[in-house]
Scaffold this motif. Structure first.
Motif, PDB file in Angstrom:
ATOM      1  N   MET A  41      49.979  45.811  51.431  1.00 38.40           N
ATOM      2  CA  MET A  41      50.204  47.059  50.600  1.00 38.40           C
ATOM      3  C   MET A  41      50.093  48.313  51.320  1.00 38.40           C
ATOM      4  O   MET A  41      51.085  49.201  51.706  1.00 38.40           O
ATOM      5  CB  MET A  41      49.646  46.896  49.259  1.00 38.40           C
ATOM      6  CG  MET A  41      50.280  48.064  48.334  1.00 38.40           C
ATOM      7  SD  MET A  41      51.668  47.327  47.512  1.00 38.40           S
ATOM      8  CE  MET A  41      52.785  48.592  48.255  1.00 38.40           C
ATOM      9  N   ALA A  42      48.962  48.484  51.993  1.00 39.52           N
ATOM     10  CA  ALA A  42      48.588  49.681  52.708  1.00 39.52           C
ATOM     11  C   ALA A  42      49.643  49.842  53.982  1.00 39.52           C
ATOM     12  O   ALA A  42      50.049  50.997  54.310  1.00 39.52           O
ATOM     13  CB  ALA A  42      47.399  49.863  53.291  1.00 39.52           C
ATOM     14  N   ARG A  46      52.484  52.671  54.850  1.00 44.45           N
ATOM     15  CA  ARG A  46      52.488  53.542  56.374  1.00 44.45           C
ATOM     16  C   ARG A  46      53.715  53.198  56.875  1.00 44.45           C
ATOM     17  O   ARG A  46      54.320  54.241  57.607  1.00 44.45           O
ATOM     18  CB  ARG A  46      51.306  52.684  56.901  1.00 44.45           C
ATOM     19  CG  ARG A  46      51.309  53.341  58.351  1.00 44.45           C
ATOM     20  CD  ARG A  46      50.864  54.643  58.547  1.00 44.45           C
ATOM     21  NE  ARG A  46      50.870  55.222  59.819  1.00 44.45           N
ATOM     22  CZ  ARG A  46      51.210  56.459  60.459  1.00 44.45           C
ATOM     23  NH1 ARG A  46      51.492  57.523  59.249  1.00 44.45           N
ATOM     24  NH2 ARG A  46      50.816  56.878  61.590  1.00 44.45           N
ATOM     25  N   LEU A  47      54.318  52.192  56.684  1.00 44.79           N
ATOM     26  CA  LEU A  47      55.697  51.744  57.640  1.00 44.79           C
ATOM     27  C   LEU A  47      56.674  52.538  56.956  1.00 44.79           C
ATOM     28  O   LEU A  47      57.750  53.150  57.464  1.00 44.79           O
ATOM     29  CB  LEU A  47      56.096  50.425  57.349  1.00 44.79           C
ATOM     30  CG  LEU A  47      54.924  49.319  58.384  1.00 44.79           C
ATOM     31  CD1 LEU A  47      55.461  48.123  58.261  1.00 44.79           C
ATOM     32  CD2 LEU A  47      55.122  49.772  59.725  1.00 44.79           C
ATOM     33  N   ASP A  48      56.832  52.612  55.613  1.00 49.04           N
ATOM     34  CA  ASP A  48      57.662  53.497  54.859  1.00 49.04           C
ATOM     35  C   ASP A  48      57.598  54.900  55.158  1.00 49.04           C
ATOM     36  O   ASP A  48      58.500  55.797  55.525  1.00 49.04           O
ATOM     37  CB  ASP A  48      57.405  53.411  53.394  1.00 49.04           C
ATOM     38  CG  ASP A  48      58.438  54.158  52.484  1.00 49.04           C
ATOM     39  OD1 ASP A  48      59.768  54.037  52.653  1.00 49.04           O
ATOM     40  OD2 ASP A  48      58.122  55.042  51.516  1.00 49.04           O
ATOM     41  N   ASP A  58      64.042  52.437  62.899  1.00 49.59           N
ATOM     42  CA  ASP A  58      64.514  51.460  61.900  1.00 49.59           C
ATOM     43  C   ASP A  58      63.686  50.308  62.005  1.00 49.59           C
ATOM     44  O   ASP A  58      62.539  50.187  62.796  1.00 49.59           O
ATOM     45  CB  ASP A  58      66.128  51.067  62.262  1.00 49.59           C
ATOM     46  CG  ASP A  58      66.194  50.337  63.501  1.00 49.59           C
ATOM     47  OD1 ASP A  58      65.089  50.001  64.268  1.00 49.59           O
ATOM     48  OD2 ASP A  58      67.213  50.257  64.064  1.00 49.59           O
ATOM     49  N   GLN A  59      63.908  49.333  61.133  1.00 54.10           N
ATOM     50  CA  GLN A  59      63.189  48.201  60.958  1.00 54.10           C
ATOM     51  C   GLN A  59      62.841  47.288  61.971  1.00 54.10           C
ATOM     52  O   GLN A  59      62.013  46.788  62.514  1.00 54.10           O
ATOM     53  CB  GLN A  59      63.414  47.247  59.563  1.00 54.10           C
ATOM     54  CG  GLN A  59      63.225  47.845  58.252  1.00 54.10           C
ATOM     55  CD  GLN A  59      63.519  47.175  57.123  1.00 54.10           C
ATOM     56  OE1 GLN A  59      63.497  45.968  57.337  1.00 54.10           O
ATOM     57  NE2 GLN A  59      63.758  47.716  55.926  1.00 54.10           N
ATOM     58  N   ALA A  60      64.053  47.317  62.794  1.00 50.32           N
ATOM     59  CA  ALA A  60      64.121  46.292  63.950  1.00 50.32           C
ATOM     60  C   ALA A  60      63.095  46.845  64.991  1.00 50.32           C
ATOM     61  O   ALA A  60      62.517  46.256  65.939  1.00 50.32           O
ATOM     62  CB  ALA A  60      65.452  46.461  64.398  1.00 50.32           C
ATOM     63  N   GLU A  61      63.031  48.277  65.200  1.00 49.36           N
ATOM     64  CA  GLU A  61      61.918  48.813  66.028  1.00 49.36           C
ATOM     65  C   GLU A  61      60.460  48.608  65.737  1.00 49.36           C
ATOM     66  O   GLU A  61      59.668  48.508  66.400  1.00 49.36           O
ATOM     67  CB  GLU A  61      62.221  50.348  66.212  1.00 49.36           C
ATOM     68  CG  GLU A  61      61.302  51.128  67.255  1.00 49.36           C
ATOM     69  CD  GLU A  61      61.467  52.577  67.044  1.00 49.36           C
ATOM     70  OE1 GLU A  61      60.639  53.365  67.942  1.00 49.36           O
ATOM     71  OE2 GLU A  61      62.224  53.185  66.498  1.00 49.36           O
ATOM     72  N   ILE A  62      60.192  48.521  64.303  1.00 47.51           N
ATOM     73  CA  ILE A  62      58.955  48.315  63.958  1.00 47.51           C
ATOM     74  C   ILE A  62      58.988  46.909  64.174  1.00 47.51           C
ATOM     75  O   ILE A  62      57.616  46.562  64.826  1.00 47.51           O
ATOM     76  CB  ILE A  62      58.947  48.432  62.231  1.00 47.51           C
ATOM     77  CG1 ILE A  62      58.973  50.040  61.980  1.00 47.51           C
ATOM     78  CG2 ILE A  62      57.494  47.762  61.803  1.00 47.51           C
ATOM     79  CD1 ILE A  62      59.038  50.212  60.324  1.00 47.51           C
TER      80      ILE A  62
END
Length: 137
Positions: A41-42, A46-48, A58-62
């Protein structure tokens, strides 16, 4: 000359080997740790934040940076769709030790099946290890 005496225990290990352990080490209580879902959850929060501030594209980079699949990033970010009070409850779950009954990621996915926060709360309150949520709206 000084002699040191100590008691040790041995336990059978793989391929006929033995492991030597101190009897006092076996008696130590397990160290409490944060529940895995609290950490997830944390991480979702943090990602958001990283996405919202443009620190990651973007999410792909993450996914590339973290060495996980894009699907896994999506699963983690989906936790942000939980009702705010459930998110807070997940973040504040008590520490666990081995053998404790814990709220699992699968439990949270069950809660997430409904986009309606009231229904999410009903499902959350049915999870045995989850602290109850009292909001009804």
């Amino acid at each position: 000359m000084t002699h040191i005496q100590a008691k040790f225990q041995t336990t059978a290990a793989a391929r006929g080997q033995h492991r030597v352990t101190s009897p006092t080490a076996a008696k130590r209580p397990p160290t409490p740790r944060l529940p895995h879902v609290s950490k997830l959850m944390a991480l979702a929060i943090r990602l958001d934040h990283l996405l919202a501030t443009g620190q990651v594209k973007d999410q792909a980079e993450i996914a590339r940076t973290a060495g996980i699949t894009r699907a896994r990033v999506t699963q983690i970010l989906n936790l942000l769709q939980l009702a705010p009070d459930i998110q807070e409850a997940v973040l504040h779950l008590p520490p666990v030790t081995n053998g404790d009954i814990v709220t699992t990621e699968r439990d949270l996915r069950t809660v997430l099946q409904s986009p309606n926060w009231s229904k999410q709360r009903q499902v959350w309150n049915k999870i045995g290890s989850a602290p109850p949520c009292s909001k009804t709206s």
